[in-house]
Design an enzyme around this catalytic site. Structure first.
Site, short mmCIF file in Angstrom:
data_model
loop_
_atom_site.label_atom_id
_atom_site.label_comp_id
_atom_site.label_asym_id
_atom_site.label_seq_id
_atom_site.Cartn_x
_atom_site.Cartn_y
_atom_site.Cartn_z
N LYS A 198 29.41 81.03 11.69
CA LYS A 198 28.61 82.24 11.87
C LYS A 198 27.47 82.27 10.85
CE LYS A 198 29.55 87.26 12.27
NZ LYS A 198 30.64 88.26 12.16
N SER A 213 35.47 92.17 14.50
CA SER A 213 34.37 91.23 14.73
C SER A 213 34.81 89.82 15.08
CB SER A 213 33.46 91.18 13.50
OG SER A 213 32.79 92.40 13.34
N SER A 243 31.08 91.44 15.88
CA SER A 243 29.78 90.91 15.57
C SER A 243 29.72 89.39 15.65
CB SER A 243 29.40 91.34 14.14
OG SER A 243 30.26 90.76 13.18
#
Length: 1734
Positions: free
Chosen positions: A1288, A1395, A1371
Site C-alpha cells: 500500500k 481498511s 482504505s
C-alpha cells in the site's frame, strides 16, 4: 605417468603466480575547515557577486557540499547531506527573522525561506551550516539586501527633457557629518544610464544598463551599495551625475529592420531616469535623495548614440569632473530637468521591478571561470580565448582605405582608442565588419571591409578630438558585431593603441568540452563566442545588423546548449518574465520579445521557446518553482495552438518561418509547425506530471494521442512509406516525436532517412530539424553517422564554416552557405548552436535530470577512429560533474567520472562493438565484474566503495552502474559474441531444452579420481584467458573446454591478459597428452569473488577460505574448480541440478566430456572428482527436442510448459504454485515480474481503468534478477523468495528504489523517508520482490467525510473488478483490487478500522487484520498508534499466513510490538482442514439486525444465516447465536473518533517531521491543510473537498486532555466489560459476523485480530448509483456480483487459532471460486506470453 603430467600442468601456472595486495587502511580527515560552497541566493552565486539584491519575499537558498579527502589526499566518496541549519538575521537590528533549526533533509538546493516578511531596503545576513553522517560544516556567512517592494517606497520621479537632448544630469547631495551606516541607490535609466559619484563611474565594467524590456509592460531598475563611497568622501557635499543613452528607447529602432512596426515608435523618445538614494546614519537618522526637477541637465559630449548606428562623441564638449560637487561650468548651459511620465503603464498592469539578472559587462568581470580545466584555446582552434580576460588586441594591421585591424575573432562589443594625438576638431571614425572583401570573379582586388550584411545601418562610431593630446575614446550605449576594425581619419594609429572589449550579460563559464577532433573543438569554440555575442540582457539573434532582437526561435533552439555552458539562469528567467508580460489574452506569444517584428501568435517553432526555456531551466537546476510559475502561461500557449489546429487541422497548421535556413526547400511547412505543437503538448504533459496536475496529464495525454494519430494520418505517404516527400527534415521531425511513427513503419522511415543522408553525404534541413537530428541518430543506433555528419567539413556542415576559401569562422553562421553564396547573412548567429547540447548529452554523456540522479552515458562509435577521447565538465549548482573517456583500443574504453557531493549518478558504458557484449569492468584498476556463463548474473566480485547496482540493457548492449559522489576511473572491455557451437549453446540455455543420453565411464572415473587424490600435492593456480588459437566457428569433435568456475580474488582476476595465453596453451597441450584428447578451444566462463581472512597462526600470507558473507579478501590463495565440459543432462527424461557455475552444451554425439573439480585450501586438503561421459547421437530425436532450459533444470520438451498446463494461471496462482514453478525451473522471478507488470498495464489505466496500482517499482526487475541469481546458487531465503508483492502507498520504501510513499496525496510526492518500513524490509529480507505501490483512500480515508473510498489525488478513483465502476471499499482499495485479479502474488494493506477487512471482503479475498503490535508500523504513514496495523490481503488463507509469517514480530522502532512473544508462530502450521471441529463461535447478531448501527444488504444476511446452518454445523462448530443484542455497547463510536483525532495529529506531525526533505513537503498537519488549500484543484476537487477530520484533528490539544483520556478509559471499559467478557462468558474461540458494516469496529477499538474469508456474491441486486449530477459519480454499491465476506474476530495474538478456523471454512466452502470479475477486468497476460511468445 598421469600424476606427473598433471603436476606439470599446475606447476606451470604456479611459476608466474605472485602476491599483489597488502592490507591498507584509510583514515578520515577531520573536516574542521569545511564550509558550504558556492552559496546561491535566488540563483545568484555569492562568490561572484559581492552585493546581492532580491525583490522576492520568499527567496531560496542553495549550496554545494565541500569535498572531503583522506590522509592520502584521495577524495572520499559518498558524501551525503543529512540536514541543514539556516539562520537569517536583520543585519542592522540584529534580529533573527528566520531560524530553521536543524532540519533533517538531504536537499541542498532551492530551500525556501520560511521566516518573517522582509522589509524594503533592508540588509540581512544569512548563516548556513549543513550536516553529514560524519560531521557538521562550519557556518557560511553571507549577506544580501532587499529592493523596494512597493511603489510607495519610491519618493522621486522620472526626469529628462523633451526639449533638448538632455543626456547628462547632476545634483549635489548635502550629507550629515555623521558616519553613514548604509547608503543604497536605486536607479533606472532608459534606454541606458551610467551613474557617477564625485567624478567616478560606479561599477566600471557595467554597460548597457538597464536591460531591454517592453517598457510599458515592465521597466527594470538596479541598485548599488554606496556606503563605502559616501564614507570615503572628505566633504559633506557629494556630487552625483547620470549619463543617459537612447538605447532601445530610441524611435529609430522601431522603424528600420525587417518587419518594422513604425506605429510603435510613438511610445518612445527622449531618455529618462529615476533615482533614489536612501541613507541611514549610525545615529539612526535617515535621508533620501531622489530625482526631481531640481536636477540640472544638458547635452553632454556624446551627441548621438544608437544601438544600430553607433555613437558620436565630441570631446570638445567634455567637462572634467562634471559630476563633482565643486564643479562649475561657465560655458555650457545646464537647465532644470523636467519631471516626465513613467514609461510603465501601471493602469494596464505594468510593473516596475528589480533587474535580477546580471548586467551587461566588459572585461574580466563579464565572464567568471568556474571550470577547473584548460585556460586558453585548445590546440588547433582558431580565434581568441574566452578565458583571457575579455580584452582583445589586434593580431594584424594593414593600410587599406584606412587602418584595418584584424582582431582574429568575431564577437560583440566595441573598441577603445588611446594615445590619440591630433589637432582639435579632428574627426576619427571607427567602422566595424565581420568580413573583408575577397578577390572578385574578374580578379579585381577589393579592399577594406564588407558591409553588405549590415543591411540598412552603418556600424560606425565617431569621435571629434579636443586636441589636448593623449586623448582616449571609448564608445558608450552602443555595440557592434565584428572581427575587423577600420579606423579612418587617423593614419598614425597602431595596433598597440587599440583594445577591444567583448560585451555580454555577465555570467560564469560553467562547462568545457574538448575532444580528439579539431572540428568538434572548433565548433564548440564558435558556439561559445556566438552565444555570448548574442546575450545582451536577452537572447538576440545577431549582433551586427539592424536586428539584434529577441527572436524566440533562436532562443528556444540554443537554450539547452547555453545552460550547459553558462550560468545564465536569471538571464533566461528574466526573458521568461518578458514572454509572460507579452502574452496575449488568447495565450499567444510573439515571434520576438519585446514584440518588435514578426507575428503574434508566433510561428509554433518560435513560440515554443516559452516551453523550451522553462523546461531546460528546470532540467538544469531542479527548481520546480520555475515550472510552477510559468505553468499556466504555457498551458495558455498550448491551448492557443490547439485553437489554431481546430480551425485548420494539422494538415494546414499555420506557419511563418518553418525549418528556417534549410539547405533543401521544406516540402511541407505545416508538418514543421505541427512538430513544434506536438512537442509542446508532450512537454506540457511532462510538466503536469512533475507538478502532479493529474487532470491535465489525462487531458493533454488524450490530446497528444489524437494529435499523434492525426500527424501520421495526414503527413505519412503510404505509397512511398515516408513522410511527405521523404526529405530529411520530413522524416526527422516525426521520428523525433514520441509515439507518432507507428512501430510497424518506424524502421522503414528511419532507414529512408539513413539512406538519404548516406546518399547525399550531408544534412539538408534547417535550424528546426537539425536540433533533433543528432540525438535521433545517436539514440537509434546510428551514432557513427551522427559523428560523421558532425565531423564533416564540406558544404553544408558546421565544419564547412571554418573550412572554406573565404574566411574560417570563429562563430556560428546564420546560414549553412553564408559564405560564399549568401554573404549578406550574419556570420555570428546562435540558432544552429543546438548541436552543442548534443556534445554534452551524447558525446560526454551528461544528463543532469533536474539534478536528481544524473546520468553519465557517453555514446561510442563502432569506428573508434572517429573520436578517440572526450573531456567535459559541467559545474552544476550542486557541484562539478566531470567526464573523461578515452578509447584505449577498438574494444576497450577508459571512463573517468567525478560526481559532486550529495549526488548520485548512473554511469553507463555504451557498446564499442556492433553486436558485442561487455566482458569485463574495472574500477580504479580492480576488476569489479566479468561476464561468466550466466550472462544475466550481474553482481560484483566484491563491494566497491561508491559503486552499486549493476545493470545491463540487452536491447542496446549497455552496461550501467550506480555511483555515489566521488571520482572513479572505469575500464570496460568488449568482445564480439562468439559463434562456436558450444558457445552458442551456452548463450541459448535460456531458450532451449537440452537433451542428451549419456554413458558414464565408471571405471575410468574411479581410476582417475584415485590417482589424483593419492598423488596430487598442494598447488596454486594462475588466472588465464582464452587461447588465441581457438577458432570460434569450429565444431571440434571431441574437444575440451577449459574454464575457471569457482571463486577467486578479483585482484587475481585482474591479471587476466594475453600474456597468460602461452601458459594456457601449454596446459592445453599437456591435457591433450594426459587424456589423449585434442584441446581446440579454451574459455574462461565465470569468475566471481571469494573472500579470505588472514590466518593468525601464520605470517606467510597463507589464507583460510571463509563464508561468502564476509568481505575482506585481497589474498591470492584460491579455491578453484577446473571444469572440462560439464555434462548437461542425464538419461531417461530426468532433470539434474546443473553445476552452479559452468553449463556447456553437448553438440556432437562423438564428443567426450570430462570434469575435474579441484579445491585447494592452504595446501592442506584436496578434494577432486572426475566425471567422464559420452553423449549418444541426437540424430534420432532431432534438434527440436532441445527447446528450452530454465533455471537449473533440463526438461523434456515432450512436456511442453507452454501448452501442457505446466504454468500456473496468474489470475489465481498461489504462492506455493509459483514456488513450485520456480523450483522446477519452468520460469524465473524475472519472468514473474514481467508478467505481473504486463497484467497491471492491461487494466490499471487502460481498459477498465481500475487504478489499483499507483506506481511500479523501477527496480523490481533488478530485484528479480538478484532473486534468480540467489536461487541459482542454491539460496532460497523463504517461501516468499522471488515472489512479487504489492504494498500500500502508505508503507515506506527506501528512497533508492525510486518509489514514493504518499498516502495518495501529492503533498508527499517526492518525500524522502529514512528507509524501508519494517514490514517492507522484512519482505525484502525474505527474498520477496516489492513490485510496486497500490492506491488507497487518500490519507487512509481520514481527511474528510466526503472523500469516497478508493479515491486519492494521486491515484484517482479506484473501482471494483467485479462490477464496472463498482465500489471496492477502502482504505486498502488498491491492494484489494490488485490481489483479486492477480496483479501480484499477494498484497499488503493497513487498517485502523476496516481498511483491510472491508476491501478484502468486497474483492473476494482473505484479509488478515493482525493484533495491534503483531506487525510493526514503523515508517508506515500513521493514523492512530492505538489501532493501526499492517496485514496481508490474498486469495487464500495459506498465502495470507505465509506473508504474515514474514511480517510479524518484534521491532524496537515500535514499542507496541515488544509485548508479543519473542518467537513468532509459524502460522502455516495452522492450516488445518478440521479446524472448526468443536470450535465455539459467537454470532454478533445485533450488529447486522439493528438498522441504527449499520446497513447490510438482505442477501448478505441470508447467506450468512445459511452458512451458519449448512456449513458450520457440518464442520462440527458450536454456534452461540446471539452473544449480544446491544451492539452499541461494544462499538463506542464517539470514543473511537475522539482517540483517532488526537492520535492522528500527534502521529502525522511526528511522521512528517522525520522526513528527509522539506523542499515542498509539509512538515506538520497544519502545513498539510495549507497545502491542500493551496492545491485545491487537485487535492480538493469538487465533491471531494472536505478535510474536516484534518481540521478537527488540528484543533485537538495533547494526550493529557481530559477529552482524550476519558475516551481511552471508555474504550478500555468496552474491552474488559463487553468484548473480553463475551469471550469469557461463552468460552469462545472467535466472534463471527458478516465482514462489512460495523464488524470491524469491534476488533479495531481494542486492537484485536480479525480475518475475513469469502462468503458469497450479491445477486440480482438493484444497482445503487451514487450520483450527484452537479459534481461527479461515486463508485457504485451495492451491485450484482460484488463479493462479501465472513469475519472471524479473536482476542489479542489469537491469529493462529483464527487461521485454523478460516482455513477450515475456506477449504470446505471454496466460495471464492463461485464467481469471477467481469471479463475485461481480468488481465489476459500469462507467463506463457512471457516465456513462449518467441
Amino acid at each position: 605417468m598421469i600424476v606427473g603430467q598433471i603436476l606439470s600442468i599446475f606447476l606451470l601456472i604456479v611459476q608466474i603466480k605472485g602476491n599483489y595486495f597488502e592490507n591498507s587502511e584509510s583514515y578520515f580527515t577531520s573536516p574542521t575547515s569545511l564550509v558550504p560552497r558556492h552559496v546561491r541566493i535566488q540563483h545568484i552565486d555569492v562568490e561572484t557577486h559581492s552585493d546581492i539584491v532580491i525583490d522576492v519575499q520568499v527567496p531560496h537558498f542553495s549550496w554545494q557540499l565541500a569535498h572531503v579527502y583522506d590522509r592520502q589526499g584521495n577524495q572520499i566518496r559518498n558524501i551525503k547531506q543529512t540536514g541543514y541549519h539556516i539562520i537569517v538575521t536583520d543585519t542592522v537590528r540584529h534580529k533573527i527573522v528566520w531560524n530553521s533549526g536543524y532540519t533533517s533533509s538531504s536537499s541542498s538546493t532551492h530551500i525556501l525561506y520560511a521566516g518573517l516578511p522582509f522589509k524594503s531596503d533592508t540588509r540581512y545576513t544569512v548563516r548556513i551550516s549543513y550536516f553529514t553522517a560524519q560531521y557538521q560544516s562550519q557556518w557560511y556567512i553571507g549577506h544580501f539586501r532587499t529592493a523596494l517592494f512597493s511603489l510607495e517606497d519610491w519618493t522621486g520621479g522620472w526626469i529628462g527633457s523633451n526639449l533638448i537632448n538632455m543626456n547628462q544630469l547632476r545634483t549635489i547631495a548635502n550629507l550629515k557629518s555623521t558616519r553613514v551606516q548604509s547608503a543604497t541607490c536605486f536607479i533606472s535609466g532608459i534606454g541606458y544610464y551610467q551613474l557617477y559619484v564625485e567624478g567616478e563611474l560606479i561599477d566600471k565594467s557595467r554597460r548597457l544598463d538597464v536591460g531591454w524590456t517592453t517598457y510599458q509592460q515592465r521597466t527594470l531598475y538596479t541598485s548599488f551599495d554606496l556606503t563605502q563611497i559616501l564614507n570615503s568622501t572628505t566633504s559633506t557635499n557629494v556630487g552625483i551625475g547620470i549619463i543617459l543613452g537612447q538605447g532601445w528607447h530610441n524611435r529609430q529602432q522601431w522603424i528600420i529592420g525587417p518587419g518594422a512596426r513604425p506605429v510603435l515608435s510613438d511610445n518612445y523618445g527622449s531618455p529618462l531616469v529615476i533615482m533614489q538614494l536612501n541613507i541611514v546614519y549610525v545615529d539612526g537618522t535617515n535621508q533620501s535623495i531622489s530625482t526631481d526637477s531640481t536636477w540640472l541637465g544638458r547635452e553632454g559630449e556624446h551627441r548621438v548614440d544608437s544601438v544600430y548606428m553607433g555613437m558620436t562623441m565630441d570631446l570638445r564638449a567634455a567637462r572634467s569632473c562634471w559630476s563633482c560637487a565643486n564643479f562649475t561650468d561657465p560655458y555650457s548651459l545646464w537647465i532644470n530637468a523636467s519631471v516626465l511620465p513613467s514609461p510603465v503603464n501601471f493602469t494596464a498592469g505594468g510593473q516596475f521591478s528589480l533587474q535580477m539578472m546580471d548586467p551587461v559587462r566588459i572585461g574580466p568581470d563579464a565572464l567568471h571561470i568556474a571550470t577547473s580545466g584548460l585556460r586558453g584555446n585548445v590546440d588547433g582552434v582558431q580565434g581568441a580565448s574566452l578565458t583571457d580576460g575579455g580584452v582583445l588586441k589586434p593580431i594584424s594591421q594593414e593600410n587599406i582605405n584606412g587602418q584595418l585591424f584584424d582582431l582574429g575573432q568575431n564577437f560583440a562589443g566595441w573598441c577603445k582608442l588611446s594615445s590619440l594625438n591630433a589637432p582639435k576638431s579632428t574627426v576619427i571614425q571607427l567602422r566595424y565588419g565581420e568580413l573583408r572583401y575577397s578577390r572578385g570573379q574578374n580578379q579585381i582586388n577589393f579592399a577594406g571591409l564588407y558591409y553588405e550584411n549590415l543591411d540598412s545601418i552603418a556600424a560606425m562610431d565617431t569621435v571629434v578630438l579636443n586636441g589636448t593630446g593623449n586623448e582616449t575614446f571609448e564608445p558608450v550605449f552602443t555595440y557592434h558585431g565584428f572581427r575587423y576594425l577600420l579606423v579612418n581619419g587617423y593614419d598614425t594609429i597602431n595596433k598597440d593603441n587599440i583594445e577591444c572589449y567583448k560585451a555580454h550579460s555577465e555570467t560564469r563559464l560553467i562547462a568545457n568540452f574538448t575532444s580528439s577532433s579539431n572540428v568538434l573543438n572548433q565548433i564548440q569554440h564558435n558556439i561559445l563566442w556566438s552565444q555570448l555575442s548574442n546575450s545582451m540582457s536577452l537572447p538576440t539573434d545577431c549582433p551586427q545588423r539592424n536586428e539584434r532582437r529577441g527572436w524566440m526561435g533562436d532562443a528556444g533552439l540554443s537554450v539547452d546548449e547555453t545552460l550547459f555552458n553558462f550560468d545564465y539562469l536569471n538571464f533566461y528567467l528574466n526573458f521568461l518574465m518578458m514572454i509572460a508580460d507579452n502574452q496575449a489574452p488568447d495565450g499567444g506569444v510573439s515571434d520576438t520579445v519585446p514584440f518588435t517584428v514578426g507575428f503574434s501568435p508566433a510561428d509554433p517553432n518560435w513560440g515554443t521557446a516559452y516551453v523550451q526555456i522553462t523546461w531546460y531551466l528546470y532540467e538544469h537546476t531542479g527548481d520546480v518553482n520555475i515550472l510552477e510559475k510559468y505553468y499556466k502561461g504555457i498551458q495558455a500557449w498550448v491551448d492557443c495552438l490547439t485553437n489554431q489546429r481546430q480551425r485548420t487541422g494539422l494538415a494546414r497548421m499555420y506557419y511563418y518561418w518553418g525549418d528556417w535556413a534549410s539547405v533543401q526547400g521544406t516540402a511541407n511547412i505545416s508538418l514543421v509547425s505541427s512538430y513544434a505543437y506536438l512537442r509542446d503538448v508532450d512537454r506540457f504533459i511532462n510538466m503536469s506530471q512533475i507538478l502532479n496536475r493529474t487532470d491535465n496529464v489525462q487531458k493533454y495525454t488524450q490530446l497528444y494521442q489524437e494529435l499523434a494519430d492525426e500527424f501520421h494520418r495526414v503527413f505519412y505517404n503510404n505509397l512511398s512509406g515516408v513522410y511527405v516527400d521523404g526529405s530529411q527534415a520530413m522524416n526527422i521531425l516525426p521520428l523525433a516525436l514520441r509515439a507518432v511513427v507507428p512501430t510497424s513503419v518506424r524502421a522503414a522511415v528511419l532507414s529512408s532517412l539513413i539512406n538519404n543522408i548516406a546518399k547525399t553525404g550531408h544534412f539538408t534541413g534547417g535550424i528546426v530539424s537539425v536540433a533533433p537530428l543528432y540525438p535521433l541518430l545517436s539514440n537509434e543506433g546510428h551514432h557513427d553517422l551522427a559523428l560523421q555528419l558532425a565531423l564533416s567539413t564540406s558544404y553544408p556542415s558546421y565544419g564547412y564554416m571554418f573550412n572554406n576559401d573565404i574566411q574560417n569562422a570563429t562563430t556560428t553562421w546564420e546560414l549553412w552557405n553564408t559564405l560564399p553564396q549568401s554573404a549578406t547573412a550574419s556570420l555570428n548567429h546562435h540558432m544552429f548552436n543546438s548541436i552543442g547540447a548534443w556534445f554534452y548529452r551524447y558525446l560526454a554523456g551528461i544528463e543532469l535530470n533536474a539534478l536528481e540522479t544524473i546520468s553519465i552515458y557517453p555514446r561510442m562509435s563502432y569506428n573508434a577512429s572517429l573520436l578517440s577521447y572526450v573531456k567535459a565538465e559541467v559545474v552544476t549548482i550542486k557541484g562539478s560533474v566531470r567526464v573523461e573517456w578515452s578509447r584505449l583500443s577498438t574494444d576497450t574504453v577508459s571512463l573517468t567520472v567525478a560526481i559532486p557531493p550529495n549526488m548520485d549518478a548512473i554511469v553507463s558504458f555504451d557498446a564499442l562493438i556492433k553486436d558485442g557484449q561487455c566482458m569485463k569492468l574495472l574500477c580504479d584498476n580492480e576488476i569489479i565484474w566479468m561476464r561468466g556463463e550466466k550472462t544475466d548474473q550481474l553482481s560484483f566480485f566484491k563491494p566497491v566503495n561508491g559503486v552499486s547496482d549493476l545493470y545491463e540493457s540487452k536491447r542496446h548492449n549497455v552496461m550501467s552502474a550506480r555511483v555515489t559522489s566521488g571520482e572513479y576511473t572505469f575500464i570496460a572491455y568488449w568482445a564480439y559474441l562468439r559463434h562456436s557451437t558450444s558457445i552458442d549453446s551456452m548463450q541459448q540455455l535460456n531458450s532451449r531444452y537440452i537433451w542428451a543420453s549419456i554413458c558414464l565411464f565408471g571405471t575410468f572415473l574411479v581410476t582417475i579420481a584415485a590417482v589424483i587424490v593419492i598423488s596430487l600435492i598442494p598447488v596454486y593456480l594462475l588466472d588465464h584467458s582464452s587461447s588465441g588459437d581457438a577458432n570460434p566457428d569450429a565444431v571440434p569433435s571431441p574437444k575440451v573446454m577449459f574454464s575457471f568456475a569457482s571463486d577467486i580474488s578479483p585482484t587475481d582476476a585482474a591479471i587476466f591478459d594475453s600474456s597468460v595465453v602461452i601458459n594456457t596453451n601449454t596446459i592445453s597441450r599437456q591435457l591433450e597428452s594426459t587424456f589423449q584428447l585434442p584441446t581446440k578451444s579454451l574459455d574462461i566462463s565465470s569468475i566471481t569473488p571469494v573472500n579470505f581472512i588472514p590466518d593468525d597462526n601464520n605470517n606467510n600470507r597463507r589464507r583460510r577460505a571463509i563464508s561468502k558473507s564476509t568481505v575482506i579478501g585481497s589474498s591470492i590463495d584460491l579455491a578453484i574448480q577446473i571444469t572440462i565440459n560439464y555434462l548437461i543432462c542425464r538419461i531417461n527424461d530426468c532433470k539434474i541440478h546443473l553445476h552452479n557455475r559452468v553449463i556447456q552444451a553437448i553438440n556432437s554425439h562423438r564428443q567426450k566430456t570430462f570434469t575435474i573439480n579441484l579445491l585447494f585450501n592452504n595446501g592442506v586438503q584436496l578434494v577432486s572428482s572426475i566425471a567422464t561421459c559420452m553423449a549418444q547421437s541426437m540424430a534420432a530425436t532431432g534438434s527440436s527436442k532441445y527447446t528450452r532450459l530454465r533455471g537449473k533444470s533440463c526438461i523434456n520438451s515432450d512436456v511442453n510448459i507452454c501448452s501442457n498446463g505446466q504454468l500456473p494461471d496468474l489470475y489465481d496462482a498461489s504462492i506455493q504454485d509459483l514456488q513450485n514453478g520456480l523450483a522446477k525451473g519452468y520460469f524465473t522471478s524475472k519472468d514473474l515480474v514481467e508478467a505481473y507488470i504486463a497484467r497491471i498495464n492491461e487494466v490499471n489505466l487502460k481498459g477498465p481503468a481500475l487504478r489499483a496500482v499507483i506506481e511500479i517499482s523501477p527496480v523490481a526487475l533488478n530485484a528479480a534478477r538478484i532473486s534468480d541469481a540467489l536461487r541459482t546458487n542454491g539460496s532460497v531465503l523463504s517461501p516468499l523468495h522471488g515472489i512479487p508483492i504489492l504494498i500500500k502507498d502508505n508503507v515506506a520504501t527506501r528512497p533508492e528504489d525510486g518509489m514514493n510513499t504518499t498516502a495518495g496525496s501529492f503533498a508527499l510526492l517526492g518525500s524522502i523517508t529514512a528507509g524501508d518500513a519494517t514490514v517492507a524490509r522484512k519482505l525484502r529480507d525474505a527474498g520477496a520482490i516489492l513490485l510496486g505501490k497500490t492506491s488507497l483512500s487518500e490519507w487512509a480515508n481520514f481527511r474528510g467525510t466526503d472523500v469516497p473510498n478508493g479515491w486519492s489525488a494521486r491515484g484517482g478513483q479506484a473501482t471494483s473488478a467485479f462490477y464496472p465502476q463498482g465500489g471496492a471499499c477502502g482504505s486498502s482499495t488498491g491492494s484489494g483490487i490488485a490481489a483479486s485479479i492477480g496483479l501480484a502474488a499477494g498484497t499488503l494493506g493497513t487498517e485502523t478500522d476496516g481498511s483491510i477487512v472491508c476491501p478484502s471482503s468486497r474483492n473476494n479475498l482473505v484479509g488478515i487484520k493482525p493484533t495491534v503490535g503483531l506487525t510493526s508500523r514503523h515508517l508506515v504513514i500513521p493514523l492512530s498508534q492505538s489501532q493501526d496495523t499492517v496485514g496481508p490481503m490474498c486469495q487464500s488463507v495459506a498465502d495470507a499466513a505465509a506473508i504474515l509469517n514474514i511480517i510479524a514480530g518484534r521491532d524496537n522502532n515500535d514499542n507496541y510490538t515488544l509485548i508479543q512473544n519473542e518467537t513468532v508462530p509459524d502460522y502455516t502450521q495452522h492450516l488445518i482442514k478440521d479446524g472448526l471441529r468443536q470450535a465455539r463461535l459467537g454470532v454478533l447478531r445485533g450488529l447486522f439486525t439493528n438498522a441504527t448501527v449499520g446497513e447490510y444488504p438482505e442477501y448478505v444476511i441470508s447467506e450468512f444465516n445459511r452458512t451458519i446452518k449448512d456449513v458450520f454445523g457440518k464442520l462440527g462448530a458450536v454456534i452461540i447465536d446471539p452473544v449480544s443484542e446491544k451492539p452499541e455497547t461494544m462499538l463506542s463510536v464517539d470514543n473511537e473518533l475522539t482517540v483517532l483525532l488526537f492520535d492522528f495529529k500527534y502521529e502525522i506531525n511526528r511522521y512528517l517531521s522525520q522526513l528527509k526533505n522539506n523542499k515542498t513537503v509539509p512538515r506538520t498537519l497544519q502545513e498539510l491543510i495549507d497545502y491542500n488549500n493551496k492545491n485545491a484543484d487537485v487535492e480538493l476537487p469538487p465533491g471531494r473537498n472536505s478535510q474536516d477530520w484534518f481540521l478537527r484533528a488540528q484543533n485537538t490539544t495533547n494526550f493529557t486532555d481530559s477529552i482524550y483520556t476519558n475516551a481511552k478509559t471508555n474504550i478500555s471499559r468496552v474491552k474488559v466489560n463487553e468484548i473480553d467478557a463475551i469471550f469469557k462468558q461463552y468460552n469462545l474461540d472467535a466472534l463471527i459476523a458478516p465482514t462489512e458494516g460495523r464488524s470491524s469496529q469491534v476488533a479495531a477499538i481494542v486492537g484485536y485480530p480479525m480475518i475475513t474469508v469469502p462468503l458469497g456474491f450479491l445477486a440480482d441486486t438493484e444497482v445503487k448509483t451514487n450520483v450527484n449530477t452537479t459534481l461527479f459519480q461515486l463508485p457504485i454499491y451495492p451491485a450484482p456480483n460484488v463479493p462479501f465476506g465472513l469475519a472471524f474476530i479473536g482476542q489479542a495474538y489469537s491469529e493462529s487459532r483464527l487461521i485454523e478456523l478460516a482455513y477450515s471454512y475456506e477449504q470446505a466452502t471454496q466460495y471464492r471460486q463461485k464467481s469471477k470479475p467481469f471479463e475485461t477486468a481480468i488481465p489476459k497476460t500469462q507467463l506463457s506470453d512471457i516465456l513462449c511468445r518467441k
